[in-house]
Design a protein around this motif. Sequence first.
Motif, mmCIF file in Angstrom:
data_model
loop_
_atom_site.group_PDB
_atom_site.id
_atom_site.type_symbol
_atom_site.label_atom_id
_atom_site.label_comp_id
_atom_site.label_asym_id
_atom_site.label_seq_id
_atom_site.Cartn_x
_atom_site.Cartn_y
_atom_site.Cartn_z
ATOM 1 N N GLN A 220 -9.410 9.681 3.144
ATOM 2 C CA GLN A 220 -9.810 8.968 1.937
ATOM 3 C C GLN A 220 -9.263 9.660 0.695
ATOM 4 O OE1 GLN A 220 -14.039 8.860 1.182
ATOM 5 N NE2 GLN A 220 -13.887 6.914 0.083
ATOM 6 N N GLN A 221 -9.334 10.981 0.698
ATOM 7 C CA GLN A 221 -8.811 11.734 -0.441
ATOM 8 C C GLN A 221 -7.301 11.556 -0.571
ATOM 9 O OE1 GLN A 221 -9.662 15.919 -0.246
ATOM 10 N NE2 GLN A 221 -8.367 16.423 -1.983
ATOM 11 N N MET A 222 -6.589 11.608 0.560
ATOM 12 C CA MET A 222 -5.136 11.448 0.520
ATOM 13 C C MET A 222 -4.743 10.063 0.017
ATOM 14 S SD MET A 222 -4.302 13.310 4.167
ATOM 15 C CE MET A 222 -2.661 12.595 4.250
ATOM 16 N N LEU A 223 -5.462 9.033 0.513
ATOM 17 C CA LEU A 223 -5.168 7.682 0.069
ATOM 18 C C LEU A 223 -5.471 7.522 -1.414
ATOM 19 C CD1 LEU A 223 -4.276 4.832 0.830
ATOM 20 C CD2 LEU A 223 -6.650 4.324 1.413
ATOM 21 N N LEU A 229 -1.414 8.420 -7.824
ATOM 22 C CA LEU A 229 -0.024 8.726 -8.167
ATOM 23 C C LEU A 229 0.755 7.449 -8.452
ATOM 24 C CD1 LEU A 229 2.366 10.683 -8.386
ATOM 25 C CD2 LEU A 229 2.672 10.457 -5.906
ATOM 26 N N SER A 230 0.533 6.410 -7.633
ATOM 27 C CA SER A 230 1.230 5.142 -7.854
ATOM 28 C C SER A 230 0.872 4.551 -9.208
ATOM 29 C CB SER A 230 0.864 4.150 -6.743
ATOM 30 O OG SER A 230 1.214 4.653 -5.484
ATOM 31 N N GLU A 231 -0.410 4.582 -9.543
ATOM 32 C CA GLU A 231 -0.833 4.054 -10.835
ATOM 33 C C GLU A 231 -0.214 4.853 -11.981
ATOM 34 O OE1 GLU A 231 -5.032 4.270 -10.637
ATOM 35 O OE2 GLU A 231 -5.250 2.513 -9.342
ATOM 36 N N THR A 601 6.628 3.652 -3.920
ATOM 37 C CA THR A 601 5.276 4.213 -3.889
ATOM 38 C C THR A 601 4.265 3.171 -3.430
ATOM 39 O OG1 THR A 601 5.909 5.588 -5.767
ATOM 40 C CG2 THR A 601 3.575 5.484 -5.227
ATOM 41 N N LEU A 602 4.450 1.933 -3.886
ATOM 42 C CA LEU A 602 3.541 0.864 -3.468
ATOM 43 C C LEU A 602 3.657 0.619 -1.970
ATOM 44 C CD1 LEU A 602 1.513 -1.312 -4.265
ATOM 45 C CD2 LEU A 602 3.441 -2.829 -4.751
ATOM 46 N N ARG A 603 4.872 0.743 -1.427
ATOM 47 C CA ARG A 603 5.045 0.577 0.022
ATOM 48 C C ARG A 603 4.253 1.632 0.785
ATOM 49 N NH1 ARG A 603 10.315 2.874 1.990
ATOM 50 N NH2 ARG A 603 8.926 4.675 2.035
ATOM 51 N N GLU A 604 4.262 2.867 0.315
ATOM 52 C CA GLU A 604 3.502 3.920 0.987
ATOM 53 C C GLU A 604 2.009 3.621 0.939
ATOM 54 O OE1 GLU A 604 4.908 6.438 2.689
ATOM 55 O OE2 GLU A 604 6.757 5.357 2.243
ATOM 56 N N LEU A 609 -2.670 1.446 3.978
ATOM 57 C CA LEU A 609 -3.773 0.497 4.134
ATOM 58 C C LEU A 609 -3.546 -0.450 5.304
ATOM 59 C CD1 LEU A 609 -4.300 -0.424 0.375
ATOM 60 C CD2 LEU A 609 -5.740 1.056 1.776
ATOM 61 N N GLU A 610 -2.478 -0.213 6.067
ATOM 62 C CA GLU A 610 -2.130 -1.035 7.228
ATOM 63 C C GLU A 610 -1.930 -2.504 6.854
ATOM 64 O OE1 GLU A 610 -4.615 -0.573 10.617
ATOM 65 O OE2 GLU A 610 -3.903 1.451 11.027
ATOM 66 N N CYS A 611 -1.267 -2.743 5.754
ATOM 67 C CA CYS A 611 -0.880 -4.098 5.403
ATOM 68 C C CYS A 611 0.609 -4.096 5.075
ATOM 69 C CB CYS A 611 -1.709 -4.656 4.247
ATOM 70 S SG CYS A 611 -1.361 -3.924 2.649
ATOM 71 N N LEU A 612 1.220 -5.261 5.195
ATOM 72 C CA LEU A 612 2.648 -5.384 4.969
ATOM 73 C C LEU A 612 2.940 -5.455 3.476
ATOM 74 C CD1 LEU A 612 3.500 -8.047 7.715
ATOM 75 C CD2 LEU A 612 3.527 -5.554 7.920
ATOM 76 N N ILE A 613 4.189 -5.173 3.110
ATOM 77 C CA ILE A 613 4.631 -5.316 1.728
ATOM 78 C C ILE A 613 5.853 -6.214 1.736
ATOM 79 C CG2 ILE A 613 5.920 -3.140 1.870
ATOM 80 C CD1 ILE A 613 5.408 -2.833 -1.160
ATOM 81 N N ILE A 614 5.813 -7.258 0.921
ATOM 82 C CA ILE A 614 6.826 -8.313 0.942
ATOM 83 C C ILE A 614 7.427 -8.456 -0.448
ATOM 84 C CG2 ILE A 614 7.181 -10.800 1.259
ATOM 85 C CD1 ILE A 614 4.940 -10.708 3.346
#
Length: 646
Positions: A220-223, A229-231, A601-604, A609-614
Amino acid sequence: MTLLRQLIMAILAVLLLVFVGSVTINVVNTRQYLDAQLQSHAQDAATSLGLSLSTSVAEDDRATMESMVDAMFDSGYYRTIELVNTDGAVLLQRTQPVRLGEVPDWFVGLLPLRTPVGDALLMSGWRQLGQVRVRSNPGYAYLELWRTTRDSIQLFAAVSVLAMLLAVLGVRVLLRPLRATETQAIAIAARDFPVQERLPRTRELRRVVQAMNHMSRKVQQMLHEQITLSEALRAQAFRDPVTGLGNRALFEHDLHHLLTAPEEHFRGTLALVQLRDFKAFNNAHGYAAGDDLLRQAAGALREASADFAPHTLARLGGADFGLLVACGEDAELAELGATLSRALAGLHDHGLLAEADVGHVGLAVHAGNDTPSALLSRADAALRAAQTQAGNAWHVAAPVTGTTPRPASAWRELLNESLRDGALALYVQPVMRLDGEAPLHHEVLVRLHSDGELLPAGGFMPMAERFGLASAVDRAVVGSVLQRLPELPADRRLAVNLSPSSLADTQFRQWLDSQLAAHPTLAGRLTFEVPEYGAARHLTALRDLAERLSRAGSGLALDHFGRGFNPFDYLAGLKLRYIKVDGRYIRALPQDSDSRFFVHTLREVAHGLECLIIAETVEDATQLTAVCDLRMDGAQGYHLATPQPL
């Protein structure tokens, strides 16, 4: 096979071995004892009878001999009694069959008993008269052996059942922490991070639970750190550090995307706002006061434009601001200009500026024929014209020849007529896998018939939102999709867009829930996309929708992701199927390092979160190459496939 089942089977195997061994030992010992007893019994009877009959045999008193033999034989414990003379001739014989009673034949065949003969000599002094032979009847021995074996089996079975029940209960209690740990692991995989507060007493299990709790907190902390960082990186690249609005780079990306993307079909107004003599204000009051003035101006413009649902509000540099809104009718322009003018005047009214002449507004309407540079040029000319007028004035650039915005009343009539007649046209565009395999799914795109052409959703949905008809459009689209989906191939999956108004509408969410419940076999083939800028404003409704879709088996996704500066932390609990990155970032990927870094970064975050990025709005080969280089999961755009009728 579960651990509980394996333990139960192991316990059963041990109990069975103990049972077989115990019963075998007991039966064998009992059988040996009965064999010995039969031998002793026959021999004792023969000896006793021999002593008693010697005199009768010597005197040839047959009546006495028969009486004495019958007295012993009638007890039923003997199978045969024989008297023979020295020549072997039978003087007297009594025989009866073996009576087994309740003893089954298979038991006798399985455990046969020996029935040896007991014998004794008949003597008269030193003279031998004959011999007595006695064989015991094994019926009673078989009965005793059968009852002993049966009672042993019944007792052991009862004890085994009780032991098994206690063992199962004990094992379940011991395995309860493991089941809780399994649930915790599944929750972590589903992007939830529970912690087991109750620790088991068993030392080994306690360590396992403590390790899982530690891992849950760390993941949870890593996520959270990754999201933070992404924000921060997005804000650094596209947010103005002074006002918190978008910066010039973001504004230019948005303007270019809205004016050139086929599906956006932006028809609206570009407003340029400039504060007067800002450099002089800085020199007179200092940069800190200047930054505070910019922040106050940004807040006033944000509040003033809120009712117009702006696409973008940004600080372009210095004291210049840019605004893109989806309106272009004369009355709307007048309202927008007046509202922005009042916002500027309010800075003086609140004592932030000494002079009432705060700034000016230039407006230019885009009706479909402008390039980004041409629209900016016309808005800048309007701003210069406003600066020649009175303080806080606004001015509208002359429209391009041949373009006349559709009046609001005409829009309302067209939308109501299309909904009443079911005239909305549905198209589909595939979202392609980047590995070249079959499409991930097809997105449903709605079209509106207008003056002989088909308007994409970007051309009429802002007006539908304005007139409160967006939910009605979404109902019509969902109903039509559910009606047509059974006719499509069984592996065809569709994505349906929902407007922010529908998301916030409790009645619409309940209606959608009932529609999916009425079509359970189709629900799993549907994913509903919600624009990220609308989702962030209605988080409670978004979570409610996510829960309803999860129960129905449908998916939830976020569309146009990155259009606002919304925090990412709300993503963790939604269990999204995919995130679709806004086209302004995709268009800028080939030449803009900030956009590439943001998408990377958003892809990571998405994969965490185990969801795809399109990627959406992929319009040329260079954009597709950049998308592939960033290892996104899918892409959509006219370069890959054009929309086709559903």
